[in-house]
Design an enzyme around this catalytic site. Structure first.
Site, PDB file in Angstrom:
ATOM      1  N   CYS A 194       0.817  -1.215   0.000  1.00 36.28           N
ATOM      2  CA  CYS A 194       0.000   0.000   0.000  1.00 36.28           C
ATOM      3  C   CYS A 194       0.852   1.266   0.000  1.00 36.28           C
ATOM      4  O   CYS A 194       0.382   2.331  -0.383  1.00 36.28           O
ATOM      5  CB  CYS A 194      -0.934  -0.016   1.202  1.00 36.28           C
ATOM      6  SG  CYS A 194      -2.024  -1.442   1.148  1.00 36.28           S
ATOM      7  N   HIS A 226      -3.779   6.905   1.485  1.00 35.96           N
ATOM      8  CA  HIS A 226      -4.029   5.590   0.888  1.00 35.96           C
ATOM      9  C   HIS A 226      -5.400   5.130   1.369  1.00 35.96           C
ATOM     10  O   HIS A 226      -5.709   5.240   2.565  1.00 35.96           O
ATOM     11  CB  HIS A 226      -2.944   4.599   1.332  1.00 35.96           C
ATOM     12  CG  HIS A 226      -3.359   3.178   1.181  1.00 35.96           C
ATOM     13  ND1 HIS A 226      -3.789   2.666  -0.017  1.00 35.96           N
ATOM     14  CD2 HIS A 226      -3.445   2.172   2.085  1.00 35.96           C
ATOM     15  CE1 HIS A 226      -4.127   1.397   0.158  1.00 35.96           C
ATOM     16  NE2 HIS A 226      -3.922   1.075   1.428  1.00 35.96           N
ATOM     17  N   ASN A 249     -10.132  -1.054  -1.334  1.00 34.91           N
ATOM     18  CA  ASN A 249      -8.702  -0.805  -1.116  1.00 34.91           C
ATOM     19  C   ASN A 249      -7.927  -1.440  -2.267  1.00 34.91           C
ATOM     20  O   ASN A 249      -7.842  -2.659  -2.369  1.00 34.91           O
ATOM     21  CB  ASN A 249      -8.290  -1.407   0.233  1.00 34.91           C
ATOM     22  CG  ASN A 249      -6.801  -1.261   0.532  1.00 34.91           C
ATOM     23  OD1 ASN A 249      -5.984  -1.125  -0.368  1.00 34.91           O
ATOM     24  ND2 ASN A 249      -6.463  -1.321   1.813  1.00 34.91           N
TER      25      ASN A 249
END
Ligand SMILES: CC(C)(COP(=O)(O)OP(=O)(O)OC[C@H]1O[C@@H](n2cnc3c(N)ncnc32)[C@H](O)[C@@H]1OP(=O)(O)O)[C@@H](O)C(=O)NCCC(=O)NCCS
Length: 321
Positions: A104, A248, A278
């Site tokens: 990420c 993020h 995500n």
């Protein structure tokens, strides 16, 4: 930005596992996400579409790109990496292509590499990609439900250029703590075993994404705050100077927690996890691209990017837009 085409709603997930729209929205904020179409979408061709959008937006011809930095933990092949596959799709054979595997935080790690190459004069125009196909690694049974409702597929691109103007990336900040490597990971196909694939291995769950959600959550909220403060301190700026925070898109609850911690108003934090889930390394470039399309990114703004994820890794970037 170019997302995979299939929209998967929470109602669709209710058909696959014991979950509910209410649970997913309450714990993650996610309403829908995109999953790739097997046989059609690849990490390479999704990122090609994202690159085409970025080139068009920047008014740059493809052959002006002199280096590729590709952030992904879900490459099309075990090796070579996705950078060379995208390079081939773009017809840029010969230029360098570097893969980054920092989950990420991968896009900000990639930005940091590009920033240093440009500041050192080594390259002039660098394509930075974040792209993932996570849905094929998700355990969509009841056992895997706490992570399979979160992760999704997508691709985003940014083009960094050398400029004489006093703007651009002010600083980037990168961190990692390998003590937590197994808190969020995909174990196989690992190389440190006698055979990489066996019937026994396939019957296990080691090819699926595994996450200890509680530990990830606790570390994420403190690391996000820490690394944003670090970027501000480095540049003698305060929270009030941030015009837009693009975190993020890990989980809406994490973003909301960070927003509350810094007392930022809603219009200073960009969230789109509700629509895309995500997407790991792709989430920040997708969010930036969407914010840009909506006219939210204006010259002169101070933009802060921050990320946390598998590794654990965490990172930030402060940008004068
Ligand atoms: C994953 C996460 C949403 C789980 O939420 P939580 O409040 O911690 O929930 P728990 O794991 O404690 O589980 C609570 C209950 O919900 C259940 N549950 C888990 N996933 C579920 C789902 N998709 N649907 C319905 N119930 C679910 C659990 O089985 C548990 O049931 P039990 O109490 O009967 O045992 C949360 O930990 C989280 O957001 N973590 C961070 C994840 C993240 O951001 N990852 C990306 C990092 S880049």
């Amino acid at each position: 930005m170019k997302n995979a085409e299939i929209i998967v709603t929470n109602a669709d997930l209710e058909q696959l596992m014991d979950t509910s729209n209410e649970w997913i929205i309450e714990r993650t904020g996610i309403e829908q996400r995109r999953w790739f179409t097997p046989g059609k979408d690849t990490v390479a061709n999704m990122s090609k579409k994202a690159t085409d959008m970025a080139l068009k937006d920047a008014g740059i011809a493809v052959d002006e790109i002199d280096f590729i930095v590709f952030a992904t933990i879900t490459p099309d092949y075990f090796f070579p990496g996705s950078g060379v596959l995208l390079q081939r799709e773009l017809g840029l054979q010969g230029i360098g292509a570097l893969d980054i595997r920092n989950a990420c935080s991968g896009f900000i790690y990639g930005l940091s590499v590009a920033e240093q190459y440009i500041k050192s004069g080594m390259y002039q125009t660098i394509l930075v990609i974040g792209a993932e196909i996570q849905s094929s690694a998700l355990d969509k049974s009841d056992e895997g439900r706490s992570s399979s409702v979160i992760f999704a597929d997508g691709a985003g691109a940014a083009i960094l250029r050398a400029t004489d103007k006093q703007k651009g990336i002010l600083s980037t900040h990168l961190h990692a703590d390998g003590d937590y490597a197994e808190e969020l990971y995909v174990k196989d196909p690992g190389s440190s075993r006698k055979v990489r694939l066996s019937k026994e291995l396939l019957e296990g769950k080691t090819f699926n994404l595994t996450m200890n959600g509680n530990t990830v959550f606790k570390h994420a909220v403190s690391r996000f705050a820490e690394v944003i403060n670090e970027a501000l301190a480095k540049n003698n700026r305060s929270v009030e100077d941030i015009d837009l925070l693009v975190p993020h898109q890990a989980n809406l609850r994490i973003s909301n927690f960070v927003q509350k911690h810094f007392k930022l108003p809603d219009d200073k934090v960009y969230n789109n996890i509700m629509h895309y889930g995500n997407t790991t390394a792709a989430s920040i470039p997708i969010a930036l691209s969407e914010a840009n399309q909506k006219g939210l990114l204006k010259e002169g703004m101070t933009v802060c990017l921050a990320a946390f994820g598998s590794g654990f890794t965490w990172a930030s970037a402060l940008i004068d837009w």
